[in-house]
Scaffold this motif. Structure first.
Motif, mmCIF file in Angstrom:
data_model
loop_
_atom_site.group_PDB
_atom_site.id
_atom_site.type_symbol
_atom_site.label_atom_id
_atom_site.label_comp_id
_atom_site.label_asym_id
_atom_site.label_seq_id
_atom_site.Cartn_x
_atom_site.Cartn_y
_atom_site.Cartn_z
ATOM 1 N N ILE A 35 0.847 -1.204 0.000
ATOM 2 C CA ILE A 35 0.000 0.000 0.000
ATOM 3 C C ILE A 35 0.877 1.248 0.000
ATOM 4 O O ILE A 35 0.566 2.234 -0.681
ATOM 5 C CB ILE A 35 -0.973 -0.024 1.193
ATOM 6 N N ASP A 36 1.984 1.202 0.714
ATOM 7 C CA ASP A 36 2.923 2.322 0.726
ATOM 8 C C ASP A 36 3.487 2.559 -0.675
ATOM 9 O O ASP A 36 3.608 3.699 -1.124
ATOM 10 C CB ASP A 36 4.030 2.035 1.739
ATOM 11 N N GLU A 37 3.830 1.490 -1.382
ATOM 12 C CA GLU A 37 4.300 1.618 -2.767
ATOM 13 C C GLU A 37 3.220 2.232 -3.650
ATOM 14 O O GLU A 37 3.503 3.089 -4.500
ATOM 15 C CB GLU A 37 4.693 0.255 -3.326
ATOM 16 N N ALA A 38 1.973 1.793 -3.467
ATOM 17 C CA ALA A 38 0.863 2.348 -4.241
ATOM 18 C C ALA A 38 0.721 3.841 -3.960
ATOM 19 O O ALA A 38 0.519 4.641 -4.883
ATOM 20 C CB ALA A 38 -0.425 1.604 -3.919
ATOM 21 N N ASN A 39 0.857 4.208 -2.697
ATOM 22 C CA ASN A 39 0.756 5.615 -2.332
ATOM 23 C C ASN A 39 1.862 6.434 -3.008
ATOM 24 O O ASN A 39 1.625 7.532 -3.496
ATOM 25 C CB ASN A 39 0.810 5.762 -0.812
ATOM 26 N N SER A 40 3.061 5.885 -3.057
ATOM 27 C CA SER A 40 4.166 6.574 -3.743
ATOM 28 C C SER A 40 3.890 6.713 -5.234
ATOM 29 O O SER A 40 4.145 7.769 -5.830
ATOM 30 C CB SER A 40 5.478 5.814 -3.524
ATOM 31 N N GLY A 43 1.480 9.387 -5.727
ATOM 32 C CA GLY A 43 2.145 10.676 -5.557
ATOM 33 C C GLY A 43 2.901 11.090 -6.806
ATOM 34 O O GLY A 43 2.883 12.264 -7.191
ATOM 35 N N MET A 44 3.557 10.137 -7.446
ATOM 36 C CA MET A 44 4.241 10.445 -8.705
ATOM 37 C C MET A 44 3.225 10.897 -9.757
ATOM 38 O O MET A 44 3.438 11.894 -10.453
ATOM 39 C CB MET A 44 5.012 9.214 -9.202
ATOM 40 N N ALA A 45 2.121 10.169 -9.843
ATOM 41 C CA ALA A 45 1.081 10.536 -10.805
ATOM 42 C C ALA A 45 0.535 11.934 -10.497
ATOM 43 O O ALA A 45 0.333 12.746 -11.404
ATOM 44 C CB ALA A 45 -0.040 9.495 -10.791
ATOM 45 N N ARG A 46 0.320 12.212 -9.229
ATOM 46 C CA ARG A 46 -0.205 13.525 -8.838
ATOM 47 C C ARG A 46 0.766 14.635 -9.213
ATOM 48 O O ARG A 46 0.370 15.709 -9.670
ATOM 49 C CB ARG A 46 -0.481 13.552 -7.331
ATOM 50 N N SER A 47 2.053 14.375 -9.078
ATOM 51 C CA SER A 47 3.051 15.418 -9.338
ATOM 52 C C SER A 47 3.128 15.818 -10.808
ATOM 53 O O SER A 47 3.585 16.911 -11.121
ATOM 54 C CB SER A 47 4.434 14.974 -8.845
ATOM 55 N N ILE A 48 2.668 14.947 -11.699
ATOM 56 C CA ILE A 48 2.747 15.266 -13.131
ATOM 57 C C ILE A 48 1.379 15.316 -13.808
ATOM 58 O O ILE A 48 1.304 15.490 -15.028
ATOM 59 C CB ILE A 48 3.678 14.275 -13.878
#
Length: 186
Positions: A35-40, A43-48
């Motif tokens: 789940i932590d990996e999914a959250n990361s 976050g990458m998707a959100r940043s771009i």
């Protein structure tokens, strides 16, 4: 100076939200790590992301995932001290999926990921969420007292990632994603 390590995990154990310690190889930690990996990845998707709505939605989801992880990481003694994933959160995901589905062209075939950076990042997030869901299913098979809304949340989240990928691709490129069925012949 603050240190960012405690040395308490050097023997292969880690603490839960309470006094209990478990092996780092425990299935519960595998779920939390997934789940932590999914959250990361989210976050990458959100940043771009090119759409402001995508960024806001992803931030809410990321905050939800922290709550979901805390629910999984609690002990019997601390379970009531943390919020639980609620049916309303799953319903919110369903509403977001419906909203995007109504405004996005949805192909009938498998799409080929990678049209845009934000769409590709959302596809990575989708597959990472799916892995977290599979690991969570394994945990729930061992511990049937878990909150069933967690599995529903992860399942809907992967669907949301898919329609967000399509929406981001269309917003960034102005065209639909290529599909597996529409191959160019050389």
């Amino acid at each position: 100076m603050r240190e960012f390590f405690t040395r308490r995990g050097d023997g292969g154990e880690t603490g839960l939200l309470g006094d209990e310690r478990i092996a780092k190889s425990d299935l519960r930690l595998e779920v939390l790590g997934s789940i932590d990996e999914a959250n990361s990845a989210l976050g990458m998707a959100r940043s771009i992301a090119v759409r402001e709505e995508s960024r806001a939605t992803l931030l809410k989801v990321q905050r939800d995932l922290y709550g979901l992880m805390s629910e999984i990481a609690t002990t019997e003694k601390t379970a009531n001290a943390f919020p639980k994933v609620a049916a309303e959160q799953v319903e919110w995901l369903e509403a977001m999926i419906a909203q995007l589905t109504n405004s996005t062209s949805i192909p009938r075939e498998f799409i080929v990921p990678g049209d845009t950076p934000s769409g590709a990042a959302l596809d990575v997030a989708r597959t990472t969420v799916r892995r977290a869901e599979r690991r969570c299913v394994a945990l729930f098979q061992e511990d049937t007292q878990r909150n069933p809304e967690i599995l529903k949340y992860l399942n809907r989240l992967s669907s949301l990632c898919f329609v967000m990928e399509l929406s981001e691709n269309q917003a960034a490129s102005g065209k639909d994603s290529p599909t597996f069925a529409k191959q160019e012949r050389s």
